[in-house]
Design an enzyme around this catalytic site. Structure first.
Site, PDB file in Angstrom:
ATOM      1  N   CYS A 128       0.836  -1.214   0.000  1.00  0.00           N
ATOM      2  CA  CYS A 128       0.000   0.000   0.000  1.00  0.00           C
ATOM      3  C   CYS A 128       0.867   1.257   0.000  1.00  0.00           C
ATOM      4  CB  CYS A 128      -0.913   0.021   1.226  1.00  0.00           C
ATOM      5  SG  CYS A 128      -2.061  -1.349   1.268  1.00  0.00           S
ATOM      6  N   ARG A 156      -7.992  -4.097  -3.293  1.00  0.00           N
ATOM      7  CA  ARG A 156      -7.447  -2.957  -4.054  1.00  0.00           C
ATOM      8  C   ARG A 156      -8.404  -2.625  -5.197  1.00  0.00           C
ATOM      9  NH1 ARG A 156      -2.462  -2.547  -1.757  1.00  0.00           N
ATOM     10  NH2 ARG A 156      -1.649  -4.507  -0.940  1.00  0.00           N
TER      11      ARG A 156
HETATM   12  C1  BEZ Z   1       0.583  -4.650   1.770  1.00  0.00           C
HETATM   13  O1  BEZ Z   1       1.789  -4.866   1.817  1.00  0.00           O
HETATM   14  O2  BEZ Z   1       0.135  -3.550   1.450  1.00  0.00           O
HETATM   15  C2  BEZ Z   1      -0.377  -5.763   2.058  1.00  0.00           C
HETATM   16  C3  BEZ Z   1      -0.033  -7.038   1.677  1.00  0.00           C
HETATM   17  C4  BEZ Z   1      -0.919  -8.074   1.941  1.00  0.00           C
HETATM   18  C5  BEZ Z   1      -2.123  -7.829   2.585  1.00  0.00           C
HETATM   19  C6  BEZ Z   1      -2.462  -6.528   2.918  1.00  0.00           C
HETATM   20  C7  BEZ Z   1      -1.590  -5.483   2.657  1.00  0.00           C
END
Ligand code: BEZ
Length: 221
Positions: free
Chosen positions: A57, A134
């Site tokens: 993110c 997302r």
């Molecule tokens: C992230 O790194 O943004 C992420 C990865 C897996 C699940 C949720 C967030």
């Protein structure tokens, strides 16, 4: 409408489709209380992320910020969302500035009670019942949903594609044309295929377009 088949969370989940009016909302954000209506007249990229202080993110938010100026030139505003609190968002925005040197200037919705996420079908219960996936909703200046992209938690989104998508949609609106695979601004656009035999005959005889055949014509724009 689609139904979540988790017995404990039996609820109707809305999934706005392309061409639907974007569901109205009022939400707390890092820029104060905002309504979707406040953006009328601008295009909006409403996007959700799973959680603040997570690495994928963070890369996405930096990448969204990097295209913010280009989007603004297209009369398009960014609006982020997750189910984190506004204090979490503020702390993360400050952290990204301090550690990564990037100031995130667009508002982020704190959708603690998932009101907006539910209206937009941003939670994919098969993937996670507690985080938004997302999702990207491209909403036009009349507040109509023009495109929807969903990516899983594990995959960061591609900003050049989001920028290209907005440019393609606006080109379609301006010229009444479609855009081919991998189209980039400046390239020829596709003339919608004829709908009648007469139109097909006219098209085949026309020198207005570059045609491979009566149904496959391109035009410089
Ligand atoms: C992230 O790194 O943004 C992420 C990865 C897996 C699940 C949720 C967030």
């Amino acid at each position: 409408m689609e139904y979540n088949n988790n017995q404990q969370e039996q609820q109707v989940i809305s999934l706005p489709r392309i061409g639907d009016p974007a569901p109205a909302f009022e939400a707390e954000t890092t820029h104060g209380t905002l309504q979707l209506e406040d953006f009328k007249g601008s295009w909006v990229i409403l996007f959700s992320h799973p959680a603040d202080f997570t690495p994928v993110c963070t890369t996405e938010f930096i990448a969204f910020q990097e295209i913010a100026d280009d989007l603004r030139k297209l009369n398009t505003e960014l609006l982020g969302l997750s189910v984190d609190s506004v204090h979490s968002h503020i702390a993360w925005v400050r952290n990204v500035k301090e550690k990564m040197g990037v100031e995130l200037t667009f508002p982020i919705i704190a959708d603690l009670n998932k009101d907006v996420a539910k209206k937009y079908g941003m939670i994919m219960p098969g993937e996670s019942t507690t985080e938004t996936s997302r999702a990207v909703f491209v909403i036009d200046d009349k507040q109509i949903v023009r495109a929807v992209i969903y990516y899983p938690l594990s995959t960061g989104r591609n900003m050049p594609e989001i920028l290209r998508l907005v440019k393609a949609l606006q080109t379609t609106d301006e010229h009444g044309l479609a855009t081919p695979a991998n189209w980039q601004p400046g390239e020829m656009a596709i003339v919608p295929p004829p709908k009648t035999q007469e139109e097909a005959d006219e098209r085949a005889a026309s020198d207005e377009f570059e045609c491979k055949d009566w149904y496959f014509c391109k035009k410089h724009i």
